[in-house]
Every structure is written in structure tokens, then in C-alpha cells.
Design a protein around this motif. Structure first.
Motif, mmCIF file in Angstrom:
data_model
loop_
_atom_site.group_PDB
_atom_site.id
_atom_site.type_symbol
_atom_site.label_atom_id
_atom_site.label_comp_id
_atom_site.label_asym_id
_atom_site.label_seq_id
_atom_site.Cartn_x
_atom_site.Cartn_y
_atom_site.Cartn_z
ATOM 1 N N THR A 135 0.570 -1.251 -0.129
ATOM 2 C CA THR A 135 0.197 -0.065 0.143
ATOM 3 C C THR A 135 0.972 0.938 -0.224
ATOM 4 O O THR A 135 1.779 1.642 0.702
ATOM 5 C CB THR A 135 -0.681 0.256 1.457
ATOM 6 N N ILE A 168 -5.133 7.045 1.317
ATOM 7 C CA ILE A 168 -4.397 5.002 0.222
ATOM 8 C C ILE A 168 -4.334 5.813 -1.035
ATOM 9 O O ILE A 168 -5.503 6.773 -0.938
ATOM 10 C CB ILE A 168 -5.487 4.497 0.654
ATOM 11 N N ARG A 178 -2.797 0.123 -3.822
ATOM 12 C CA ARG A 178 -2.506 -1.035 -2.957
ATOM 13 C C ARG A 178 -2.902 -2.172 -4.166
ATOM 14 O O ARG A 178 -3.545 -2.015 -5.200
ATOM 15 C CB ARG A 178 -4.241 -1.377 -2.095
ATOM 16 N N VAL A 182 -9.685 3.270 -2.516
ATOM 17 C CA VAL A 182 -8.667 2.427 -3.330
ATOM 18 C C VAL A 182 -8.557 3.574 -4.879
ATOM 19 O O VAL A 182 -9.215 2.884 -5.634
ATOM 20 C CB VAL A 182 -8.246 1.026 -3.109
ATOM 21 N N LEU A 199 -5.719 0.766 -7.558
ATOM 22 C CA LEU A 199 -5.873 -1.059 -7.572
ATOM 23 C C LEU A 199 -5.037 -2.407 -8.474
ATOM 24 O O LEU A 199 -5.991 -1.928 -9.858
ATOM 25 C CB LEU A 199 -6.983 -1.699 -6.706
#
Lengths: 782, 182
Positions: free
Chosen positions: A307, A315, A318, A350, A353
Motif C-alpha cells: 500500500t 491510500i 494497493r 483505493v 488498485l
């Protein structure tokens, strides 16, 4: 319905308590059929071998033996099953793929005679090189568990999980899922902090206390009574095996002695069915626990999660990679993998990703569904990784979650239903309780986590309600009662909708011959989807009863309105259901049936039908001398929209969390070469009464935000999902070092605590002390 | 029933599987029973198959899970590994013997009120083990309950409701003895 609710929302007692407390409750294992013979299974004693020959002469001569059946006897049948990929041989054909695989069935007058004769069946094998773990299975030029792939089943909802038609296999990769959006590599490159965590989720056994068993009778038609959670799915597999119309295959599931996902889909039913087909008598097959462990286990997983966050803990990206050991047959592992992939990154925003998941065939016992469906595996990595980042950047683990959590109505997965929960509020409730009650002992630690799961599975449900001539009601559902209390809840919905006493409602379930179709009993769906079907069936029955009342009274239908237990006219004349049924049929006879159907339409158009929430936390105390971990405190929040039966919801959460603690602290199947070292519940340790946390806080968060009856959402899996990561973090904070695998057995915890430099003071921080100076060492590459 | 001399070669012979070579007299839930049975039959097989008392279940088969617990002369035993022949002259109690004239006893009522069961497969074993506990110690502490019932597994409930049910049953019994309403 308007006004206050009479029955929904009350903790009514289980309607099955009388039967279950007196020994009268009937489970499959209690059921026999006239003229029944008994089967025992001869199982492979090696992991991977070609079957050269099977000599059954001596066994056939043994006292009481009725027949010995091998794959060679199945001519004319489709000899495999599997609801996603029909790769699972009922009896090993040509070769065995794992230790414990069924090779032959011995049928005899008694179970003892069958067991005695097993030893007389002589199988000659030629060993093949095996692959006993994912590393071996994925190595270049590894021996293949399956030499070819299998076409998918006709089930449209699984199409996405299956490949093309049968072709030559090139590897042991059973299934691969990639989920990706944004540009995670660029986002990681620009992140203030990037952190990687690798964790191992253990191979588990669900240990439903009633082992797999079935009794089957083939007489041209097929009737199987079994421990199946999903009798309609099993029916479909059996119909394919025998080439029978669905109407000629009846699968009945009486009370099921525990499921937890392990009794999803087909298990021993084809064995009992082909035995009955072969010998021309009903056949009963009861596995012991060792055989049950070799029948279905839980996918183990190796997960690496990276992450990147910005300087405020948001964030940015990830990236995850997971590999699951799915054993010798696919069973439900493709779906477990798909779920693990979309559940591993948490209920967080997120923006970039990439998750790659691989399910791998090995020469070990087949893995399939388990409570939480991939969430326990994925969540362990995602939440542990987040906790470690919080520690690195000096942020409270609650704060980093609040900063990133998906809000009510927000999309977590593109095109899916917006989140129907308030996770931030749930987390505040959880952490308040957990921190409010924590002890001052230096060897304690707190851990908590969150998960959401795209629950409910594919929304196809049907139900019927029958309003009898005395005004009492029978509701019919194809869903299965395996302990969760669905008979209470479905009966409460009927009572609420029709305005009849709960005690005058009976719910009958899970018989493909007599109850209406229900796709599955899993993914925490019953309260929501069967509940909706029951509501619609009640509305249908009421519509019919209004029409009948109008006809009886000679009034226009518009003049008739619903009241509890009946109808009334504009003039204030009331008729109870009994009056209507009796009057319309003109006799003390007859009944009115209402039908309710649920499909992907209206409130259930958008997938998933609901998001199942898991918000759980623990406080642990570690004995640094022995490594023993005691759970001092357990806190769960049931974000269920509306609790139709609050006691049943709490019961699900405590049970689920306790199972989670089993995987976190004790449970792990261990392969020692070809066979398991602990295929029994002496060496495979499950939580016991003395392990129960001393302080338990099971909270309800009811915000009416579900699509189910009265705003309900499902429960049953959620509380389990974050327990692994929560326990791991709590132990890390107690001993000052991050573990990288479950379960946290005394030996592992003791070794972990010994790795702390002696000069270093015992870690006295609570779950967060605001500094990074004594950050817990995780030993991972960043 | 007495034909144990089946071995023609003169070697000391064992009865064939299923041969009912021994006779027992026992009492099961207060009812006298006399049966011929296979000496290798376990108590749970005798109860479930011969007497059709299927309330007693089997799970681990190794005497650790407690599911098959019954009382033999008031002592809890694992009926999955206890030979039926050994109940000769003894009294057996099973879950079917707890209710009186169709009415649940105080322990059973407490299980219902505390939601101390879900799938119910382990419940008969818990009821019998808790019965043995309460007959020895009518007012057990929570610690005593946890220790006494530690050999009974449950995978559904998380145990705490079972602890609460046993405590409630003890309190109910004390209330009844003191003339208070239960």
C-alpha cells in the motif's frame, strides 16, 4: 405494514428448541430407509498415482457384502460433479489425485461388515510424481494434477469463472482472477510511504460437528437425504450424473449439524446415490471426522499486500498478490478466489488498485467454501498491512481507517451497489467499547479491523405461504436450517406480514421435492432474500384473500383492506383468514397459497443484494513465558440494518467471531508428506469453553439501510472476517513484533517474543501511543 | 446367541461381526432393558441402533468432543468409545430421559431461554454433562462450569450462552428449592 411491529424485532425463541433439547430433532445421520444397506469408502493411500488394477474378489466373498463399486462400473453415467467446473470424479478414474480420495465403495448389510471388507479390496497403484504445495505445483515442468481443463457448467452466473471448453492443461493453475483500475505503479512511485506485508492464512477445517453423511434410494427416481447446505445445487449435480429430469431427483436436507460453508455444494451425495443405483437398494453412507477432513477443507493462502499512502495517511494505491492452495479439485475455490480478490483491499477508497489471485491445484484434499468466502484470507493481509502503515507513519489505527473508509452510498467496486452501511460510525462504537474496557496489563494488546463482503450471492429465491382453514400458516422455503435460526426469522416475517401469532406459523424447509426453489443457503442471504420472497408470498396470499372476501361479501375489492389476521370492509365488517378460506371453499376445508419470487430486478437488481459488514476487535493477553494467548475481550458490531431477531444476530456474531479466533489462535491442518498429520480433532484444536473471552460486547447497529424486510441486511459471516487481522495486531502490540502467519500458537508467539532484544523494555504502549520511536518491528521489506 | 464356537480350526474364536454373543441387563432412562448384543458394539451404537434413541450423537469418535456424552450410573461417559457390554447391571441416562411428561426440565428451559443452541448437534452432550455437573455441584461458579464443560465442543454458539444457561439452571433450581418462582 404500518404502525409498530408486533413480531419482527423481538428475540423470539427458536421454534426448533423443543426438538433439539429433547433429542427428537432429526438429522440426516438419524434417518434410515426400508431395506437399507451401508457403505464404506476405500480411499487412496497415496497422493498421486495411476490405478493399475482393482481386485474386489475377496471383498465380494466377505460376509454381508452386497457390492463393491469402482469407477469402471459407472458406464452410462456422467461420473463427475462440480457446480462451477465438473472436474470432481465421484470415484477416482484412472488415477488418484490426493491421499484420501474415494477409489471404491463397499456396500454391505451393516456398516461393520462394509468396514471389514474394505481391507479385502486390493488396489495396485503406480506412483506418479506429486505436487504437495503451491510452490511445487507452480514450478516449471511440474507434474499436472489435471491433464486437461474442463468446460464450465451451464450455470450462467458462474460462466465468468470458467474457461472455454475442454482442452489440454498447461499448468496446475486452476483459476486466476485479476482486478485492476487506475495506475497503481505510478501511484506507488509518488507515495509518501509504501509498505509491503506478506502473510499466510492457514489451511483450515470447518469442523461442522455432524460429519458428512447421506442416505440414497435410486428406483428410477432418485431420493437423497443428506447434510447438504444447498440441496437444489446438489440436485442439479445428481441430475447430470444420472441424466434425470430435475423432477425425478429429490434432495432433502433435514436439520444440518453445522455447516459454516463446509456443506455447501455436493459432497457425499453422489457416492451414496451411485451405490444405491448399483446395488438396487437404499444405501447409507456416514463419514467419520477424518474422512470429512479429507472431503473438504479451507483454501490456505499466501498473500502479499503493498500500500502507498500520502503524508496524511490517505491510500493512494494497493497492489496485492495471492496464491491459494485449492487441492485436487476446484469445487468452489474459483468463487472463493474471486471473493478473496475483491475483499482483500478492505472497505476503503483505493483510487489505484491491482490484485492478482491464483487458485492452484495440488495433490492435497480439495478446498472449497468456508464461512466468509475468501474474506478471512484476504482481510488478514489488507488489515494487517494497514495497521503496519499506521504504525510507520505514527497514526492511530482507527484514524487511518476513518480517513480512508468508504462512506454510505459510495461505490466500493465499480458498477456495484453503493455501500449500504455507516462503517465510520460502526468503527467508533467498536473502538469506544474496546478501549473503554481495556486493562492496564503491559502484556496485553488491542487489535481491530473492518471488512465488507459482496454478500447475498445470486438473488434467486422463491417461497410459498399456505394459509390454512383455521387461519394458521405454513411457510415453505428451499433454504436450509443449519443452526442459524432461519426458522425463527422467516416465521417472524410471516407473523408480521399476515398479523398472525408467531406460534401459529410453521416454517418447512430444504426439500427439493416439496419446498420451492432456493439457490443456496450461504453468503448470509436467507434473511434478506428468502425474507423478501416470504414477504411477497404473504402479499400474494393477502391479495387472493381480499378477492375471496370481496366475493363472499359481495363488496367491491376496493372496499377491502388488510388487518391483522384478516380483512375489513369500508363498513367496518371484519373477516379473519379462517372465515375467508372456509367461506370461499364452502366447507371446513381448503387453503390459500401465496407465492413470492425474487430475481435480479427491482431492489435486487443491483449487485450485491447487500454488503455484509464485519467490524470486530479483541484484546489479548500474552503469557511471555509460554507464548499462550488469552483473549480478554471480544467486541463486535452487527451492522444489520434491522435485527428481526436480535438474539439470533448476536448469536451469529459470537459464533462467527469464536470461529475466527479458532483460525487466529489454534486451527491449522498440517500436511506431513502426502497425508495430514492432524486429520482429527485431537490434534486439530478448535476453540473450547475455557478459551471464551471473559468480556464480550456484541453491539447492534440498526439504521434500516438494507433492502431486506424492514431494512434488514444479512449476518453470520461478517464478525469472523476481521478477527484474524485483529488478533494478529493485538498479539503484535502485546509482544512488540509482527507475526506473519496464523494461527498464533504458543510456540510461534513465544519465539516471536524471544526475538525482541533483551534490552528492549516490554512493549507497554496500548494499541497506539502516538509515537513511532518504538514501532513494532515487522521484519518486512518496504 | 451362545454360538461362539464358530472357528473350525480350534483356535480361540471371536464371534463374527454382528453376532449377538453377549447378553446385558441395563436400565435406560428408567426403563429396564435386556438385550443380546455383539460384544464389540459401542454404547452409542446400542442406544442409537438397537433402542432407536437417536438423540445421542457421534462426532469425533475419539472421546474428545463430548457430543456423545451420556450418564452411566450418574457418571458422564463418552458413549462412542464405551462398550455397550459394560453397561450390564448399570443405569444409563440419555437426553431423551431429561424431559418429564413432555415438559422440559429446568436445564433444558434455561438452554432455550439463553439461546444456548444453534445447530443442536452438540446439545445433547452438553445437557448430559451439565446434568452431571449440577448433580455434583448445584451452584457452580463460572470457572467451574468452564472447567467441567471444557471437554464438550460447540462450533456454533461461542459457548458463552451455554455458560449462562447452566448458571440460570442452577439459579432456577435454587429458586425452586427456596420456594421462589423460577
Amino acid at each position: 405494514m404500518s404502525g409498530t411491529r408486533e413480531t419482527a424485532g423481538r428475540s423470539v425463541q427458536r421454534p426448533d428448541f423443543m426438538a433439539k433439547l429433547t433429542g427428537a430433532a432429526q438429522y440426516t445421520v438419524d434417518i434410515g430407509m426400508p431395506g437399507m444397506a451401508h457403505a464404506k469408502i476405500l480411499r487412496s493411500d497415496r497422493a498421486h498415482a495411476r490405478i493399475v488394477s482393482i481386485d474386489r474378489t475377496a471383498a465380494l466373498d466377505a460376509p454381508g457384502v452386497v457390492g463393491v463399486i469402482t469407477a469402471a462400473d459407472l458406464g452410462g453415467l456422467f461420473p463427475r460433479f462440480g457446480h462451477i467446473v465438473p472436474d470432481h470424479s465421484i470415484l477416482a478414474e484412472e488415477k488418484v489425485r490426493y491421499y484420501g480420495e474415494p477409489v471404491a465403495i463397499v456396500v454391505a448389510q451393516s456398516a461393520w461388515a462394509a468396514a471389514d471388507a474394505l481391507e479385502l479390496v486390493r488396489v495396485t497403484y503406480a506412483d506418479l510424481p506429486d505436487v504437495l504445495d503451491v510452490a511445487a505445483a507452480l514450478a516449471p515442468h511440474a507434474p499436472l494434477v489435471h491433464e486437461h481443463t474442463y468446460g464450465g457448467t451451464a450455470d450462467e452466473s458462474f460462466r465468468v469463472l470458467t474457461g472455454a471448453e475442454q482442452e489440454r492443461a498447461s499448468s496446475n493453475l486452476a483459476h486466476e482472477v485479476v482486478l485492476e483500475w487506475g495506475d497503481p505503479d505510478a501511484a506507488l512511485a509518488g507515495a509518501a510511504t509504501v509498505h509491503t506485508t506478506s502473510v499466510t492464512f492457514p489451511m483450515l477445517y470447518a469442523y461442522a460437528m455432524e460429519p458428512y453423511n447421506a442416505v440414497a434410494s435410486y428406483t428410477g427416481d432418485l431420493h437423497v437425504i443428506s447434510t447438504a447446505q444447498h440441496p437444489f445445487m446438489v440436485r442439479d449435480d445428481l441430475a447430470r450424473v444420472f441424466g434425470l429430469p430435475l423432477s425425478k431427483v429429490r434432495v432433502t436436507s433435514p436439520f444440518v449439524g453445522g455447516g459454516y460453508g463446509s456443506k455447501s455444494y455436493t459432497k457425499v451425495e453422489p457416492l451414496a446415490a451411485i451405490a444405491s443405483w448399483a446395488v438396487g437398494r437404499p444405501v447409507k453412507l456416514v463419514l467419520d471426522v477424518e474422512e470429512s477432513i479429507y472431503t473438504t477443507r479451507v483454501d490456505s493462502a499466501e498473500v502479499t499486500m503493498t500500500t502507498g499512502v500520502d503524508s496524511s495517511g490517505r491510500i493512494l494505491a494497493r497492489v496485492a498478490d495471492m496464491v491459494m492452495d485449492s487441492g485436487a479439485y476446484a469445487d468452489n475455490s474459483p468463487l472463493v478466489l474471486a471473493k478473496a480478490v475483491n475483499r482483500c483491499f478492505g472497505p476503503y477508497r483505493v483510487p489505484n488498485l491491482r490484485v492478482r489471485g491464483r487458485s492452484v491445484y495440488t495433490n492435497t484434499s480439495p478446498a472449497s467454501s468456508y464461512r466468509g468466502f475468501g474474506a478471512p484470507q484476504g482481510n488478514l493481509a489488507g488489515e494487517t498491512n494497514l495497521d503496519q502503515i499506521a504504525e510507520r507513519i505514527g497514526m492511530d489505527p482507527k484514524e487511518i481507517r476513518l480517513r480512508n473508509v468508504v462512506g454510505p452510498g459510495e461505490e466500493l467496486l465499480p458498477g456495484k451497489r453503493g455501500l449500504d452501511a455507516d462503517l465510520a460510525a460502526d468503527l467508533e462504537m467498536l473502538v469506544d467499547s474496546l478501549r473503554g474496557a481495556r486493562s492496564e496489563d503491559p502484556h496485553t494488546g488491542i487489535g481491530f479491523g473492518m471488512s465488507v463482503s459482496d454478500a447475498g450471492a445470486f438473488p434467486v429465491s422463491t417461497a410459498q405461504v399456505r394459509v390454512h382453514v383455521d387461519g394458521s400458516v405454513t411457510a415453505l422455503s428451499g433454504s436450509t436450517e443449519m443452526g442459524q435460526g432461519s426458522r425463527s426469522v422467516l416465521g417472524q416475517i410471516v407473523a408480521e406480514e399476515l398479523g398472525v401469532e408467531h406460534s401459529r406459523v410453521t416454517v418447512l424447509q430444504s426439500d427439493t421435492g416439496t419446498t420451492p426453489y432456493e439457490r443456496t443457503t450461504g453468503a448470509s442471504r436467507t434473511t434478506v432474500l428468502v425474507g423478501l420472497a416470504i414477504q411477497r408470498a404473504c402479499a400474494d396470499a393477502r391479495a387472493k384473500l381480499r378477492e375471496m372476501a370481496a366475493e363472499l361479501l359481495g363488496t367491491p375489492i376496493e372496499a377491502i383492506t388488510d388487518v391483522a389476521g384478516g380483512v375489513r370492509t369500508d363498513e367496518g365488517k371484519e373477516l379473519g383468514f379462517a372465515d375467508i378460506v372456509r367461506g370461499w371453499f364452502g366447507s371446513n376445508a381448503g387453503e390459500v397459497t401465496g407465492v413470492g419470487l425474487v430475481r435480479r430486478d427491482g431492489v435486487t437488481q443491483k449487485m450485491p443484494p447487500f454488503w455484509e459488514v464485519g467490524v470486530s476487535g479483541v484484546e489479548v493477553r500474552v503469557d511471555v513465558e509460554t507464548g499462550v494467548v488469552d483473549v480478554e475481550q471480544l467486541v463486535t458490531v452487527a451492522d444489520v440494518g434491522f435485527a428481526i431477531n436480535p438474539a439470533a444476530v448476536e448469536a451469529q456474531d459470537l459464533g462467527a467471531a469464536t470461529q475466527g479466533l479458532g483460525a487466529a489462535l489454534f486451527e491449522e491442518l498440517v500436511y506431513d508428506g502426502a497425508q495430514l498429520a492432524n486429520a482429527n480433532v485431537v490434534d486439530y484444536r478448535v476453540p473450547r469453553m475455557s478459551d471464551v473471552p471473559r468480556r464480550i460486547d456484541l453491539m447492534l447497529a440498526e439504521r434500516g439501510d438494507g433492502i431486506g424486510p424492514y431494512g434488514a441486511k444479512g449476518s453470520g459471516e461478517g464478525a469472523l472476517n476481521p478477527i484474524g487481522a485483529a488478533t494478529l495486531a493485538a498479539v503484535a502490540r502485546a509482544v512488540g513484533r509482527w507475526p506473519d502467519r496464523l494461527p498464533l500458537t504458543p510456540e510461534r508467539v513465544w519465539r516471536l517474543s524471544c526475538e525482541v532484544a533483551p534490552s528492549q523494555p516490554a512493549h507497554t504502549a496500548p494499541d497506539y501511543d502516538g509515537s513511532t520511536a518504538d514501532a513494532i518491528s515487522d521484519g518486512t521489506q518496504t | 446367541m451362545t454360538s461362539t464356537d464358530t472357528a473350525a480350526d480350534g483356535v480361540a474364536s471371536f464371534p463374527a461381526a454382528g453376532e449377538r454373543a453377549c447378553t446385558i441387563q441395563t436400565t435406560v432412562n428408567g426403563v429396564r432393558v435386556e438385550r443380546a448384543l455383539d460384544p464389540r458394539m459401542t454404547l452409542v451404537e446400542f442406544l442409537r441402533e438397537d433402542l432407536e434413541l437417536t438423540g445421542t450423537k457421534v462426532s469425533c469418535g475419539l472421546q474428545v468432543c463430548g457430543v456423545c456424552t451420556v450418564l452411566v450410573d450418574d457418571q458422564p461417559v463418552s458413549s462412542c468409545t464405551y462398550l455397550a457390554a459394560d453397561v450390564d447391571g448399570r443405569a444409563v441416562r440419555t437426553v431423551e430421559g431429561l424431559a418429564r411428561e413432555g415438559a422440559l426440565n429446568g436445564l433444558q428451559r434455561s438452554f432455550a431461554e439463553e439461546f444456548a443452541l444453534q445447530c443442536g448437534f452438540c446439545t445433547p452432550g452438553f445437557l448430559m454433562m451439565a446434568t452431571a455437573l449440577l448433580e455434583r455441584d448445584p451452584d457452580p461458579t463460572e470457572e467451574t462450569i468452564r472447567e467441567y464443560l471444557d471437554g464438550n465442543f460447540c462450533r456454533c454458539t461461542g459457548y458463552q450462552p451455554i455458560v449462562a444457561a447452566v448458571r440460570r439452571a442452577a439459579a432456577r433450581k435454587a429458586g425452586e428449592a427456596g420456594g421462589e418462582p423460577s
